[in-house]
Write an enzyme that holds these catalytic residues in place. Structure first.
Site, PDB file in Angstrom:
ATOM      1  N   SER A 218       0.864  -1.186   0.000  1.00 16.66           N
ATOM      2  CA  SER A 218       0.000   0.000   0.000  1.00 16.66           C
ATOM      3  C   SER A 218       0.892   1.224   0.000  1.00 16.66           C
ATOM      4  O   SER A 218       1.960   1.234   0.615  1.00 16.66           O
ATOM      5  CB  SER A 218      -0.911  -0.016   1.221  1.00 16.66           C
ATOM      6  OG  SER A 218      -0.149  -0.076   2.407  1.00 16.66           O
ATOM      7  N   GLY A 220      -0.340   4.683   0.509  1.00 19.36           N
ATOM      8  CA  GLY A 220      -1.195   5.824   0.857  1.00 19.36           C
ATOM      9  C   GLY A 220      -2.191   6.126  -0.248  1.00 19.36           C
ATOM     10  O   GLY A 220      -2.794   5.219  -0.822  1.00 19.36           O
ATOM     11  N   GLY A 223      -2.608   4.272  -3.722  1.00 12.77           N
ATOM     12  CA  GLY A 223      -3.298   2.999  -3.902  1.00 12.77           C
ATOM     13  C   GLY A 223      -2.431   1.785  -3.647  1.00 12.77           C
ATOM     14  O   GLY A 223      -1.451   1.853  -2.888  1.00 12.77           O
ATOM     15  N   GLY A 249      -5.292   0.639   6.139  1.00 10.68           N
ATOM     16  CA  GLY A 249      -4.554  -0.571   5.782  1.00 10.68           C
ATOM     17  C   GLY A 249      -5.279  -1.831   6.233  1.00 10.68           C
ATOM     18  O   GLY A 249      -5.280  -2.851   5.534  1.00 10.68           O
ATOM     19  N   ASP A 250      -5.924  -1.763   7.394  1.00 10.96           N
ATOM     20  CA  ASP A 250      -6.660  -2.925   7.902  1.00 10.96           C
ATOM     21  C   ASP A 250      -7.897  -3.188   7.037  1.00 10.96           C
ATOM     22  O   ASP A 250      -8.262  -4.339   6.790  1.00 10.96           O
ATOM     23  CB  ASP A 250      -7.063  -2.702   9.363  1.00 10.96           C
ATOM     24  CG  ASP A 250      -5.855  -2.402  10.242  1.00 10.96           C
ATOM     25  OD1 ASP A 250      -4.755  -2.925   9.935  1.00 10.96           O
ATOM     26  OD2 ASP A 250      -5.995  -1.643  11.215  1.00 10.96           O
TER      27      ASP A 250
END
Lengths: 305, 305
Positions: A218, A220, A223, A249-250
């Site tokens: 990832s 930020g 994408g 992120g989760d």
């Protein structure tokens, strides 16, 4: 069902203060508590998407009890299979400054876990794997656990024929990768630290070479990048969003797992992860996702090879 | 026995961090928890001095349970007569910066107390007064309690023939004084705010005129000033001490009460209060007092009319 593992669960406490001034006394206006730890965040999103979700990990003490009560209230769809330990679950305190909106974080270390408690957890984990389609291993290790603990859990999952996603950092990630997880989901910075390579595509290839079957990095608002044995894809939201990136992120991990158990191919997994991630940034409450924004964004995600 | 009242008890949590940097994430190395709230601090010192001591007040929730467990462990001599409420006892977080040694404080507001809970507490308080020689009413009021709550408790104590010391600030102090407590123990700043007079002797006379039978004003390292119907005295330690002033005022209250129940005259009460206060500044742990320093300092306190 989908199993998530949170070895260093936390009670996340947020304090709102007008302005943080070091070395002074602040009267806290509002106190907000929520269950924390990456695996529990992933489980909440999965349950909200309608998946059978079981959350395991380690909890202890009064803070652990508070965490379980908040989890039951905030995410009734998540089956609580957390394993008790003798130590005290950690608190994280986020002091949010009303002037800047910025948070100052204080993270407690977490309970010291004994060898016996770790063996007891592994027994429970093996039992839970019997009914699991996929398992996500998430977050930091509490004190006392060997740095190779995630590697052990990856091996156990693979022996049981369960697809395993690893989302951690530092040495536990380095060791975990060598145990050959199906997917790792580092952010660009973690991936660079792991491989010594700052270019994400090259770094992802290097992480695959070291043992990960697939790497989803990832970056930020730019994408997600997926490098897999079926191909390489990038998924980016249609615009840059202002909001709170906590839990984005989760939410991406939840999107990957959710689409995987539905048998969707990589590009659709990645699009779902990117849409959930953006819908989390857009939600007013930290770590929640905005369902309407998710539905609206999903068809707008560009997934390119 | 000596009764202390802590209506807004707290779990005091101390975090040690290398350096506090706003808007960053801090890993907390060490977490220390202790029972907090001025009346509980007073009770601990009294029990350490060997007095029969009962602590009442309001506690609730998991934080309240943690507080009671810490109180039992840290001060086994204090009889816990705290009264449960439905809300959650507040936490105070002190972030101590390893570089400067300074603390940054975050104080939660405390539980909102209902009228029924307050009535229930007053019943318990009346029962406890039956065996009390003296009662100390200490600290802030939690949300929900009327600003005249300490005034009510002062009147109840006086009706029961129990000597009452009031140690609070702001409007609760102003109202409490009008109910005619035997002693108030403001610091110089609180006394100035109460009376509008910055000169402590004049301000103490004004506070007596408003209803307090005796005024003991603390002025940091300059010591204590007592203005009573038996006379006026000042007590100062032999030197200025470097250390942690947390709990020094509560130790002074314990000294006054302890000497009072032993039937000592004002100059000796004041000397004991000043010596305990200085011995608390000198102790390595916040809020504790150094017993050897107390014994050494007591004969060195200058008590002058």
């Amino acid at each position: 069902m989908i199993l998530t593992v949170t070895l260093n669960a936390a009670l996340d406490i947020t304090y709102h203060v007008p302005r943080l001034q070091p070395h002074t006394t602040h009267r806290v206006g509002e106190v907000v508590e929520r269950p924390g730890g990456k695996g529990l965040n992933v489980a909440r999103v999965l349950a909200a998407l309608g998946h059978d979700t079981v959350a395991t990990g380690l909890v202890g003490g009064r803070t652990g009890e508070a965490l379980r009560a908040h989890l039951a209230a905030a995410a009734p769809g998540v089956v609580d299979a957390l394993v008790p330990v003798g130590g005290e679950t950690r608190r994280t305190i986020a002091v949010v400054d009303g002037e800047s909106g910025d948070a100052t974080m204080f993270n407690e270390p977490g309970p010291t876990v004994s060898a016996q408690e770790w063996a007891h957890f592994q027994d429970a984990y093996r039992e839970l794997l019997i009914d699991a389609h996929v398992v996500a291993l998430c977050g930091s290790l509490p004190p006392g656990l060997p740095v190779g603990s995630y590697a052990e859990l990856v091996r156990t999952a693979r022996s049981a024929g369960v697809h395993v996603l690893l989302d951690t950092s530092g040495e536990p990630l380095r060791r975990g990768i060598a145990a050959r997880p199906d997917v790792i989901k580092p952010n660009a910075e973690e991936l660079a630290r792991l491989t010594g390579l700052t270019e994400p595509l090259r770094a992802a290839h290097e992480a695959r070479r070291r043992g990960a079957y697939a790497v989803v990095a990832s970056n930020g608002p730019q994408g997600l990048l997926a490098v897999t044995d079926e191909g390489t894809w990038r998924a980016a939201p249609p615009a840059r969003f202002e909001g709170n990136p906590t839990g984005a992120g989760d939410a991406a991990v939840a999107g990957l797992l959710s689409a995987l158990v539905e048998g969707l191919p990589w590009p659709e997994r990645l699009a779902r992860a990117a849409a959930l991630s953006a819908a989390t940034v857009l939600a007013p409450a930290a770590g929640e996702f905005d369902g309407a924004a998710y539905e609206r964004l999903l068809p707008q995600i560009d997934t390119l090879p």
